[in-house]
Design a protein around this motif. Sequence first.
Motif, PDB file in Angstrom:
ATOM      1  N   PHE A 117       0.852  -1.193   0.000  1.00 32.43           N
ATOM      2  CA  PHE A 117       0.000   0.000   0.000  1.00 32.43           C
ATOM      3  C   PHE A 117       0.888   1.243   0.000  1.00 32.43           C
ATOM      4  CE2 PHE A 117      -2.650  -3.145   2.495  1.00 32.43           C
ATOM      5  CZ  PHE A 117      -3.494  -3.450   1.431  1.00 32.43           C
ATOM      6  N   ASP A 118       1.147   1.758  -1.180  1.00 30.29           N
ATOM      7  CA  ASP A 118       2.048   2.900  -1.313  1.00 30.29           C
ATOM      8  C   ASP A 118       1.476   4.176  -0.700  1.00 30.29           C
ATOM      9  OD1 ASP A 118       3.988   1.407  -2.690  1.00 30.29           O
ATOM     10  OD2 ASP A 118       3.004   1.758  -4.625  1.00 30.29           O
ATOM     11  N   ASP A 119       0.148   4.224  -0.528  1.00 32.35           N
ATOM     12  CA  ASP A 119      -0.472   5.428   0.021  1.00 32.35           C
ATOM     13  C   ASP A 119      -0.390   5.488   1.546  1.00 32.35           C
ATOM     14  OD1 ASP A 119      -2.122   3.200  -0.066  1.00 32.35           O
ATOM     15  OD2 ASP A 119      -3.969   4.354  -0.097  1.00 32.35           O
ATOM     16  N   VAL A 120       0.053   4.398   2.178  1.00 28.81           N
ATOM     17  CA  VAL A 120       0.226   4.419   3.632  1.00 28.81           C
ATOM     18  C   VAL A 120       1.665   4.847   3.917  1.00 28.81           C
ATOM     19  CG1 VAL A 120       0.108   3.095   5.775  1.00 28.81           C
ATOM     20  CG2 VAL A 120      -1.467   2.570   3.902  1.00 28.81           C
ATOM     21  N   LYS A 121       1.855   6.158   4.016  1.00 25.31           N
ATOM     22  CA  LYS A 121       3.187   6.717   4.244  1.00 25.31           C
ATOM     23  C   LYS A 121       3.071   8.000   5.046  1.00 25.31           C
ATOM     24  CE  LYS A 121       3.080   9.102  -0.235  1.00 25.31           C
ATOM     25  NZ  LYS A 121       3.749   9.264  -1.546  1.00 25.31           N
ATOM     26  N   ALA A 122       4.143   8.378   5.703  1.00 21.78           N
ATOM     27  CA  ALA A 122       4.135   9.568   6.559  1.00 21.78           C
ATOM     28  C   ALA A 122       3.904  10.824   5.725  1.00 21.78           C
ATOM     29  CB  ALA A 122       5.456   9.668   7.308  1.00 21.78           C
ATOM     30  N   PRO A 123       3.107  11.758   6.226  1.00 20.59           N
ATOM     31  CA  PRO A 123       2.889  13.022   5.515  1.00 20.59           C
ATOM     32  C   PRO A 123       4.115  13.921   5.618  1.00 20.59           C
ATOM     33  CG  PRO A 123       1.788  13.066   7.637  1.00 20.59           C
ATOM     34  CD  PRO A 123       2.334  11.683   7.475  1.00 20.59           C
ATOM     35  N   ALA A 124       4.221  14.871   4.708  1.00 17.56           N
ATOM     36  CA  ALA A 124       5.317  15.840   4.764  1.00 17.56           C
ATOM     37  C   ALA A 124       5.185  16.687   6.026  1.00 17.56           C
ATOM     38  CB  ALA A 124       5.289  16.727   3.525  1.00 17.56           C
ATOM     39  N   GLU A 125       6.302  17.157   6.548  1.00 14.78           N
ATOM     40  CA  GLU A 125       6.284  17.920   7.812  1.00 14.78           C
ATOM     41  C   GLU A 125       5.391  19.148   7.740  1.00 14.78           C
ATOM     42  OE1 GLU A 125      10.005  18.875   9.554  1.00 14.78           O
ATOM     43  OE2 GLU A 125      10.833  16.859   9.313  1.00 14.78           O
ATOM     44  N   ASP A 126       5.343  19.807   6.570  1.00 10.68           N
ATOM     45  CA  ASP A 126       4.514  21.014   6.450  1.00 10.68           C
ATOM     46  C   ASP A 126       3.030  20.689   6.317  1.00 10.68           C
ATOM     47  OD1 ASP A 126       4.497  19.995   3.892  1.00 10.68           O
ATOM     48  OD2 ASP A 126       5.175  21.831   2.914  1.00 10.68           O
ATOM     49  N   GLN A 127       2.698  19.389   6.334  1.00 12.91           N
ATOM     50  CA  GLN A 127       1.306  18.966   6.267  1.00 12.91           C
ATOM     51  C   GLN A 127       0.826  18.388   7.591  1.00 12.91           C
ATOM     52  OE1 GLN A 127      -0.897  19.375   3.565  1.00 12.91           O
ATOM     53  NE2 GLN A 127       0.803  20.729   3.052  1.00 12.91           N
ATOM     54  N   VAL A 128       1.562  18.717   8.661  1.00 14.51           N
ATOM     55  CA  VAL A 128       1.241  18.173   9.982  1.00 14.51           C
ATOM     56  C   VAL A 128       1.090  19.295  10.998  1.00 14.51           C
ATOM     57  CG1 VAL A 128       2.052  16.722  11.877  1.00 14.51           C
ATOM     58  CG2 VAL A 128       2.455  16.011   9.508  1.00 14.51           C
ATOM     59  N   ILE A 129       0.084  19.160  11.859  1.00 12.59           N
ATOM     60  CA  ILE A 129      -0.120  20.094  12.955  1.00 12.59           C
ATOM     61  C   ILE A 129      -0.305  19.263  14.222  1.00 12.59           C
ATOM     62  CG2 ILE A 129      -2.631  20.180  12.665  1.00 12.59           C
ATOM     63  CD1 ILE A 129      -2.499  23.146  13.462  1.00 12.59           C
ATOM     64  N   ASP A 130       0.103  19.788  15.362  1.00 15.06           N
ATOM     65  CA  ASP A 130      -0.023  19.052  16.619  1.00 15.06           C
ATOM     66  C   ASP A 130      -1.466  19.098  17.099  1.00 15.06           C
ATOM     67  OD1 ASP A 130       0.096  18.366  19.525  1.00 15.06           O
ATOM     68  OD2 ASP A 130       2.238  18.292  19.100  1.00 15.06           O
ATOM     69  N   PHE A 131      -2.014  17.950  17.452  1.00 11.81           N
ATOM     70  CA  PHE A 131      -3.398  17.871  17.890  1.00 11.81           C
ATOM     71  C   PHE A 131      -3.654  18.711  19.136  1.00 11.81           C
ATOM     72  CE2 PHE A 131      -6.944  15.360  19.939  1.00 11.81           C
ATOM     73  CZ  PHE A 131      -7.917  15.787  19.059  1.00 11.81           C
ATOM     74  N   GLU A 132      -2.647  18.857  19.992  1.00 14.82           N
ATOM     75  CA  GLU A 132      -2.817  19.652  21.206  1.00 14.82           C
ATOM     76  C   GLU A 132      -3.138  21.111  20.872  1.00 14.82           C
ATOM     77  OE1 GLU A 132      -2.978  18.495  24.305  1.00 14.82           O
ATOM     78  OE2 GLU A 132      -2.806  16.508  23.405  1.00 14.82           O
ATOM     79  N   GLN A 133      -2.603  21.612  19.757  1.00 18.75           N
ATOM     80  CA  GLN A 133      -2.910  22.981  19.336  1.00 18.75           C
ATOM     81  C   GLN A 133      -4.375  23.123  18.975  1.00 18.75           C
ATOM     82  OE1 GLN A 133      -0.209  24.767  16.455  1.00 18.75           O
ATOM     83  NE2 GLN A 133       1.363  23.273  16.960  1.00 18.75           N
ATOM     84  N   LEU A 134      -4.925  22.074  18.342  1.00 14.07           N
ATOM     85  CA  LEU A 134      -6.331  22.112  17.971  1.00 14.07           C
ATOM     86  C   LEU A 134      -7.223  22.021  19.199  1.00 14.07           C
ATOM     87  CD1 LEU A 134      -6.277  19.699  14.889  1.00 14.07           C
ATOM     88  CD2 LEU A 134      -6.181  22.196  14.879  1.00 14.07           C
ATOM     89  N   LYS A 135      -6.846  21.181  20.140  1.00 10.48           N
ATOM     90  CA  LYS A 135      -7.646  21.024  21.350  1.00 10.48           C
ATOM     91  C   LYS A 135      -7.695  22.316  22.158  1.00 10.48           C
ATOM     92  CE  LYS A 135      -7.083  17.203  23.746  1.00 10.48           C
ATOM     93  NZ  LYS A 135      -6.414  16.072  24.433  1.00 10.48           N
TER      94      LYS A 135
END
Length: 233
Positions: free
Chosen positions: A212-230
């Motif tokens: 499954f080639d689509d199961v891979k880590a996202p780019a760093e600029d596409q990630v936000i910390d969930f704690e910030q959202l909470k």
Amino acid sequence: MAVVLAAALLTGCGGGDAGGQPQSTAPADNGVAALAPNEALQRATTAVKNAKSYHLVGDIVDDGQKMTLDLKVTGSDLGGRVSTDEGTIELLSTGGQQYIRPDETFWTKNTGAKASGEIVKMMGDKWAKVSTKDDLSQLFDIADVDELLKPDGTLTKGEAKEFDGVKTIGLLDGDNSGTLYIATTGEPYPIRLEGGQDADGQVTFSEFGATFDDVKAPAEDQVIDFEQLKSRT
């Protein structure tokens, strides 16, 4: 026992001629039907783990609440989505790090319209990095084979059925808690797990051993910390 239906592509090896007689291409009997129920379950669990990867698709209904899942598992990594009346959450787990990407419906129902608007704007198409200590981390346990196939009661042998050309034997879990169907030819993969009185529905296993080639880590600029959202809720 959780809920599953699987269309395993179990095909035999191609055959040539042997003494002028064509060889059968049908998969050989794997002996599971003759085993005690717990032994058959162990064989099925081991077969899935040895496959390294598989695809889960189906619905689970528990206490009137419906959950639809579509998950690809490869080793300890996972990708896909889970949907309920609360909305849809995309799940991604790679290298031991878990990420979620809920839709607007989820945020609205869980944080309210005002906060959800801020969160949706803040997230965009990004993934939220989640700690394994967070409650939402439990969603990733859905595809855990040991938990998925773990019986709630005493297993008994059920009837033989055929699904999409795959012969199976059923294992009944306790007093109609569900039935797991295991392939009796080729690899003893779990083919279908149907819910009983406690949890209706069914889920399928397929694509055993797939990449499954689509199961891979996202780019760093596409990630936000969930704690910030909470902190916005």
